[in-house]
Design a protein around this motif. Structure first.
Motif, mmCIF file in Angstrom:
data_model
loop_
_atom_site.group_PDB
_atom_site.id
_atom_site.type_symbol
_atom_site.label_atom_id
_atom_site.label_comp_id
_atom_site.label_asym_id
_atom_site.label_seq_id
_atom_site.Cartn_x
_atom_site.Cartn_y
_atom_site.Cartn_z
ATOM 1 N N THR A 11 13.261 70.880 29.357
ATOM 2 C CA THR A 11 12.384 69.999 28.587
ATOM 3 C C THR A 11 12.673 68.539 28.918
ATOM 4 O O THR A 11 11.747 67.746 29.144
ATOM 5 N N ASN A 39 10.028 77.999 23.343
ATOM 6 C CA ASN A 39 10.262 77.135 22.185
ATOM 7 C C ASN A 39 9.066 76.203 21.929
ATOM 8 O O ASN A 39 8.748 75.335 22.755
ATOM 9 N N GLU A 40 8.427 76.374 20.775
ATOM 10 C CA GLU A 40 7.228 75.582 20.450
ATOM 11 C C GLU A 40 7.553 74.098 20.295
ATOM 12 O O GLU A 40 6.739 73.238 20.627
ATOM 13 N N GLU A 41 8.722 73.799 19.776
ATOM 14 C CA GLU A 41 9.124 72.391 19.610
ATOM 15 C C GLU A 41 9.210 71.707 20.976
ATOM 16 O O GLU A 41 8.782 70.559 21.143
ATOM 17 N N TYR A 42 9.751 72.411 21.963
ATOM 18 C CA TYR A 42 9.843 71.855 23.311
ATOM 19 C C TYR A 42 8.455 71.717 23.941
ATOM 20 O O TYR A 42 8.177 70.743 24.639
ATOM 21 N N GLN A 44 5.778 71.083 22.330
ATOM 22 C CA GLN A 44 5.164 69.923 21.691
ATOM 23 C C GLN A 44 5.701 68.621 22.281
ATOM 24 O O GLN A 44 4.947 67.661 22.486
ATOM 25 N N LYS A 45 6.996 68.573 22.599
ATOM 26 C CA LYS A 45 7.574 67.369 23.215
ATOM 27 C C LYS A 45 6.917 67.089 24.567
ATOM 28 O O LYS A 45 6.588 65.946 24.887
#
Length: 196
Positions: A11, A39-42, A44-45
Motif C-alpha cells: 500500500t 484489506n478495504e482500508e488499504y 481506500q487509501k
C-alpha cells in the motif's frame, strides 16, 4: 513473509508511486494491487491517492464517485465493477440532457442482457429537483444523485463542465472514453467495437 506487513508495504509503495506518477501507466500496478490485497482500508487509501494525484484521461483508472439511490442508500461507482458502465451525467435544468433521456432508456432495454450497466447521475443542487424530474419523465432504474463529494469528483476529476456528459468505463474500472458518444449518436458502434 508476514502477509499483513507485505500488504502494508504494498500500500505504501503504490500510494507513493501514484503521487509521483499518477497517470494511466500506473494502471497495471493498481489492478494487481486490487487483486493481491484484500484489506478495504488499504484499497481506500490507494483510491484516495488516485483521486488526489492521478491525471484522469482515457485509459486511467476511474476515480471513485459516491452517490445516493432513491432510497437514500449510498452507492459507489466501484459497486458496478465487473461490467462495462455507461454513465449519463445530467441535471434537471439541462434541456439537452432531457433530449437524451428516451435514447438512453432505449439503450438500457436493448442491452439489458449484455455485460453493461447504464447509470444516470444527477448533479442537481437539490434532491427535490432530481426526484421531480425522475417522476415527470418516469425514470427509475439506476438513477442516482451525486452527493457533495460525488459532485466535486465528477466536476473536478472527470472534468465535467458541459452537460450532458457520457462516460464509458470497462469491467476492471478503466476509463474507455471520458467523453463517450451520446445515446442519440454513435455509441452503438463503440459498443460493437468492444464486443458488448
Amino acid at each position: 513473509k508476514n502477509e499483513k506487513v507485505k500488504d502494508f508495504l504494498r500500500t505504501k509503495v503504490v500510494c507513493h508511486l501514484i503521487s509521483e506518477d499518477g497517470s494511466p501507466t500506473m494502471n497495471e500496478l493498481i489492478l494487481q494491487f486490487r487483486k493481491d490485497v484484500d484489506n478495504e482500508e488499504y484499497h481506500q487509501k490507494v483510491q484516495d491517492h488516485l483521486n488526489r494525484y492521478a491525471y484522469i484521461d482515457d485509459g486511467s483508472i476511474a476515480p471513485e464517485v459516491k452517490m445516493e439511490d432513491l432510497l437514500g442508500q449510498e452507492i459507489t461507482l466501484s459497486d458496478f465493477r465487473g461490467k462495462y458502465v455507461y454513465i449519463d451525467v445530467w441535471a434537471s435544468w439541462c434541456g439537452p440532457c432531457k433530449h437524451e433521456f428516451p435514447y438512453f432508456e432505449d439503450l438500457k432495454n436493448e442491452y439489458k442482457e449484455k455485460n453493461i450497466e447504464f447509470i444516470s447521475i444527477s448533479i442537481d443542487k437539490t434532491k427535490d429537483k432530481w426526484k421531480k424530474t425522475l417522476y415527470d419523465w418516469q425514470l427509475n432504474n439506476n438513477q442516482y444523485y451525486a452527493n457533495e463529494e460525488g459532485n466535486l469528483n465528477l466536476s473536478a476529476l472527470y472534468k465535467v463542465k458541459i452537460l450532458p456528459r457520457f462516460i464509458l468505463i470497462d469491467p476492471v474500472g478503466q476509463i474507455v472514453d471520458l467523453s463517450a458518444s451520446f445515446p442519440s449518436g454513435g455509441i452503438r458502434n463503440d459498443f460493437a467495437r468492444l464486443n458488448i
